[in-house]
Scaffold this motif. Sequence first.
Motif, PDB file in Angstrom:
ATOM      1  N   THR A  81     -66.692 -11.170  53.045  1.00 28.97           N
ATOM      2  CA  THR A  81     -67.870 -11.623  52.332  1.00 28.97           C
ATOM      3  C   THR A  81     -67.877 -10.976  50.957  1.00 28.97           C
ATOM      4  O   THR A  81     -67.184  -9.984  50.726  1.00 28.97           O
ATOM      5  N   THR A  82     -68.636 -11.548  50.045  1.00 25.87           N
ATOM      6  CA  THR A  82     -68.695 -10.991  48.695  1.00 25.87           C
ATOM      7  C   THR A  82     -69.279  -9.580  48.738  1.00 25.87           C
ATOM      8  O   THR A  82     -70.272  -9.319  49.426  1.00 25.87           O
ATOM      9  N   GLN A  83     -68.661  -8.684  47.986  1.00 27.44           N
ATOM     10  CA  GLN A  83     -69.084  -7.290  47.954  1.00 27.44           C
ATOM     11  C   GLN A  83     -69.467  -6.933  46.516  1.00 27.44           C
ATOM     12  O   GLN A  83     -68.723  -7.220  45.586  1.00 27.44           O
ATOM     13  N   LEU A  84     -70.618  -6.280  46.381  1.00 25.74           N
ATOM     14  CA  LEU A  84     -71.189  -6.029  45.063  1.00 25.74           C
ATOM     15  C   LEU A  84     -71.627  -4.573  44.976  1.00 25.74           C
ATOM     16  O   LEU A  84     -72.171  -4.014  45.929  1.00 25.74           O
ATOM     17  N   CYS A  85     -71.390  -3.925  43.847  1.00 25.21           N
ATOM     18  CA  CYS A  85     -71.835  -2.559  43.622  1.00 25.21           C
ATOM     19  C   CYS A  85     -73.294  -2.574  43.162  1.00 25.21           C
ATOM     20  O   CYS A  85     -73.656  -3.330  42.255  1.00 25.21           O
ATOM     21  N   VAL A  86     -74.113  -1.757  43.783  1.00 17.20           N
ATOM     22  CA  VAL A  86     -75.538  -1.694  43.452  1.00 17.20           C
ATOM     23  C   VAL A  86     -75.937  -0.236  43.283  1.00 17.20           C
ATOM     24  O   VAL A  86     -75.227   0.677  43.713  1.00 17.20           O
ATOM     25  N   GLY A 136     -69.260   3.153  40.900  1.00 17.58           N
ATOM     26  CA  GLY A 136     -69.487   4.454  40.291  1.00 17.58           C
ATOM     27  C   GLY A 136     -68.400   4.896  39.347  1.00 17.58           C
ATOM     28  O   GLY A 136     -68.444   6.027  38.852  1.00 17.58           O
ATOM     29  N   GLN A 137     -67.407   4.031  39.089  1.00 17.21           N
ATOM     30  CA  GLN A 137     -66.315   4.401  38.192  1.00 17.21           C
ATOM     31  C   GLN A 137     -66.806   4.504  36.754  1.00 17.21           C
ATOM     32  O   GLN A 137     -67.529   3.642  36.270  1.00 17.21           O
ATOM     33  N   LYS A 138     -66.411   5.573  36.088  1.00 11.53           N
ATOM     34  CA  LYS A 138     -66.870   5.803  34.715  1.00 11.53           C
ATOM     35  C   LYS A 138     -66.299   4.760  33.756  1.00 11.53           C
ATOM     36  O   LYS A 138     -65.234   4.207  33.978  1.00 11.53           O
ATOM     37  N   ASP A 139     -67.068   4.533  32.716  1.00  8.98           N
ATOM     38  CA  ASP A 139     -66.670   3.616  31.639  1.00  8.98           C
ATOM     39  C   ASP A 139     -66.469   2.190  32.143  1.00  8.98           C
ATOM     40  O   ASP A 139     -65.638   1.435  31.624  1.00  8.98           O
ATOM     41  N   THR A 140     -67.205   1.814  33.153  1.00  6.41           N
ATOM     42  CA  THR A 140     -67.197   0.438  33.658  1.00  6.41           C
ATOM     43  C   THR A 140     -68.646   0.017  33.882  1.00  6.41           C
ATOM     44  O   THR A 140     -69.553   0.859  33.931  1.00  6.41           O
ATOM     45  N   PRO A 141     -68.888  -1.285  34.042  1.00  9.18           N
ATOM     46  CA  PRO A 141     -70.265  -1.726  34.338  1.00  9.18           C
ATOM     47  C   PRO A 141     -70.821  -1.148  35.635  1.00  9.18           C
ATOM     48  O   PRO A 141     -72.039  -1.163  35.848  1.00  9.18           O
ATOM     49  N   ASN A 142     -69.947  -0.623  36.504  1.00  9.82           N
ATOM     50  CA  ASN A 142     -70.398  -0.072  37.790  1.00  9.82           C
ATOM     51  C   ASN A 142     -70.627   1.432  37.731  1.00  9.82           C
ATOM     52  O   ASN A 142     -70.762   2.072  38.779  1.00  9.82           O
ATOM     53  N   GLU A 143     -70.675   2.003  36.532  1.00 11.76           N
ATOM     54  CA  GLU A 143     -70.774   3.457  36.427  1.00 11.76           C
ATOM     55  C   GLU A 143     -72.007   4.004  37.130  1.00 11.76           C
ATOM     56  O   GLU A 143     -71.949   5.043  37.797  1.00 11.76           O
ATOM     57  N   ASN A 144     -73.127   3.318  37.013  1.00 12.29           N
ATOM     58  CA  ASN A 144     -74.373   3.779  37.648  1.00 12.29           C
ATOM     59  C   ASN A 144     -74.651   3.079  38.971  1.00 12.29           C
ATOM     60  O   ASN A 144     -75.733   3.237  39.541  1.00 12.29           O
TER      61      ASN A 144
END
Length: 715
Positions: free
Chosen positions: A108-113, A75-83
Motif C-alpha cells: 500500500t502507499t506509504q507516506l512520511c508524516v 526524517g532525512q535531513k535536507d529533504t521534504p521529509n526532514e520533519n
Amino acid sequence: MARKGDAAASPYGEPRKFDPKFRGPIHNRHCTDVLCCVIFVVVILGYIALGIVAWVHGDPRKVAYPTDSYGQFCGQKDTPNENKTILFYFNILKCASPIVLINLQCPTTQLCVSKCPDRFATYIDMQSSYRYNKSYWEYYRHFCKPGFTKPWKSVAQVMRDEDCPAMLIPSRPFLKRCFPDFSTKNGVLTVANQTTFKDGRGKTRNVTDLREAANGINNVLDARSVGMKIFEDYASSWYWILIGLFIAMVVSLLFLILLRFIAGVLFWIFIFGVIGIIGYGIWHCYWEYHCLHGIPGSDLTIYDIGFQTDFRVYLQLRQTWLAFMILLCIVEVVIILMLIFLRNRIRIAIALLKEGSRAVGYIMSTLFYPIITFVLIAICISYWAVTAVFLATSGEAVYKVMANQSLCKYANLTCYPETFNTTNITKVCPGAQCTFAFYGGESLYHRYIFIFQICNVFVFLWLVNFAIALGQCTLAGAFASYYWAFRKPADIPACPLFASFGRAIRYHTGSLAFGSLILAVVQLVRVILEYLDHKLKGSQNAFAKFLLCCLKCCFWCLEKFLKFINRNAYIMIAIYGKNFCTSAREAFFLLMRNVVRVAVLDKVTDFLLFLGKILVAGGVGVLAFFFFTHRIPVFTKEAPSLNYYWVPLLTVIIGSYLVAHGFFSVYAMCVDTLFLCFCEDLERNDGSTGKPYYMSASLHRILGKKELSPKKLMG
C-alpha cells in the motif's frame, strides 16, 4: 594364521594391512579430497561475491528507518521529509502482519508524516462536510500525498490514484511507524474505545479486522518495553557479566590444570558438587514455596494469569516454585541413579581422563585452541548476519501502471514515477496512474533474493562446521603425537599443536570440507523442516504433522550420527592422512570392533565432563544470583539496580557454560583420540619386543588388558 599386528580380521570390514614402519602421525602426506577442496574455495569466493553484491544493493537503514513509497527516508535531513519522522500506511488492512510492516513489504502507499492520526475519519465524510467545515480537510490533508489540493475530487478517482487514504484510524508510533492504537475494555478489543469503524468505502467493519491485519501488535509493543528494560539492565551490569565470565574461565582453567594432578578426586568433586548445587536449588524452591503461603494471589495458577512479559509475576506464584522443585528433584534422582548403576564404569572413565590429563599437561597449548575456533565461528556468524541484513534490505520500490485492464494495454506494467508524466501512457489510457505496487525488484538479482538467503544459510552452516572440524582434526593430531611417542615426553615432537594445524590446512582442507558439507546439508534440511513445521502449526492435517514430526526426528538422529562419525573420521585423518571416506569407514569399523569399550567410555566420559560444565556454570550462577539480588553484604552497594535480575543472571550462567564447554571440549577430544589410538595400538601390536605397545602402563591396566608376562616381553 596371520599374526596379530599383521592384519585385523573382523566381521566389520575387510582385514586391514598395517605399515610395519608406522610410528605415529605420518608426515609424508599427500593432499586428500582435492576436488572438494577446489569446490570449497570456489564457494567461499562466491560467498564473498554474494556479500559484495548484497552490500551494493542493500541498505540496512531500512531496518531501523522507514522509507516512503518513493524510497526516501522519513526524517532525512535536507529533504521534504526532514520533519516527518513517522511512516503512515494508507490502507493498513492490506498488511498481513506486523512482521510484514517492519520488513517494508506492505502493498500500500506509504507516506512520511509528522504525527500519527489521533481520530477516526474517512475521505467520504471529509468531502461531505468540506463545503461548510474546512477544518476537517485541513486535518485530513496532512495524510494525503504532498501537493494534493483537490478535496472535491471524486472518491473513486482518489481511491484509484491513491491521493489520500480512504480512512484514518487512531494510531500510535512504534518503530517510527503508525500502528492502530489497540486497547481492551472489559475484555473487548477496541481502538479509541470503539469496536467498529468505517472503512471509507461505505462499509462498517469490526476492529478485529485491524487486529488480523496487524497481528500481535500489542505483544510486540509489550516486547519493546521489555526489550528496553533488558537493554537498560545490560547497560548497567555488562562489566559485572564480564567479571562473571572471567571467573568461569579462571575456574575452568584451574580445573583442567588440577586434572593433571588430582583427576580422580576432582571428578568426584564434580559429581558431588553437582548433586549439592541441585540439592540447594530444591531447598531454595521449597523455601520460596513455603514463604508464599497465605500471601494473596500466590495460589493462582500459571494458566489463570496467562502469558505475562514481566516474568517476576510468575515468581510470585507458589505453583511456579513447586514446578521448579519437582523438576530439580527429578534431575537429582536421575543423576544419583546413574551414578549408582555406572559406578564401575565411572572409575574406568576417570582413569582414562587421568591419562588424558597427562597428554594435556604435556601439550598445554591445546587448552587455548578453542579461542581460535571461537574467533572463526564469530567471524562466520558476523558475516552471515551482515549479509542476511543486506539481502533483506535489497528491495526497491516497484511501481505499476494502474488502469482499466480491458481498455489499457499498459495496465500492470512497470513504470517510473519520475518520468511517467512524460510518456504517452496517460494519453493512450486516460486516468492511468503510476502507483506503488510492492518492495522488491524485477532484476535477476531481486528475483532470486530468497535463493540467495538460502545459499547464505547453507554456506554459513558449511563454514561453521568446517571451523569445528579444523579444530577437532588439529587437536586430534596433537594428542595422537603424544600417544604414538614411545618415550613420553622425550619423543613428543616440538610444537605438536602448530604442526598438526599446518598438516590439517595444507593436506586435508578438502577432507574436512567434505565432512562439513555432508553435515551442513543435513542441518539445512532440518532448518527447512523447522520452517515447514512453523508454517503448518495452524494446519488441521494430522497426517502432515505426523509425517513432519517423523522427518524431524529422523534427521535429528542422522545429524547426531554424522557428528559422531565425522569426529572419529577426523581423528583417523589426523593420524594416517587418508581421505574422508576411507577414514570414516576405518574409524566406524574400528569402533564396531570395540563397541563395548565405546559404550563404556564415550558416554560416561561425556557425562563426567558434562557434570564439570554444570558445576562451573552452576557455581558461578549461584554466586551471580546472590550478587545481583543484593544478598552479599560486602557487595550490596556495588550491585546494580535492575529491572529483571534474571537478565544478567541467565547471561552469566549460559556464558559460563559455553566458556566451560570450550575448555572441556579439549579434554573430550583428547579422550576420544587416545581411545581410538589405543584400539589401533591393540590391533597393530602384541606387546612383544618387536611390536611393543605405545600405550602407557597405567592405560594398559585400566582398559582391562592383563600385564604382559616376562616371557612374552622377551620373546
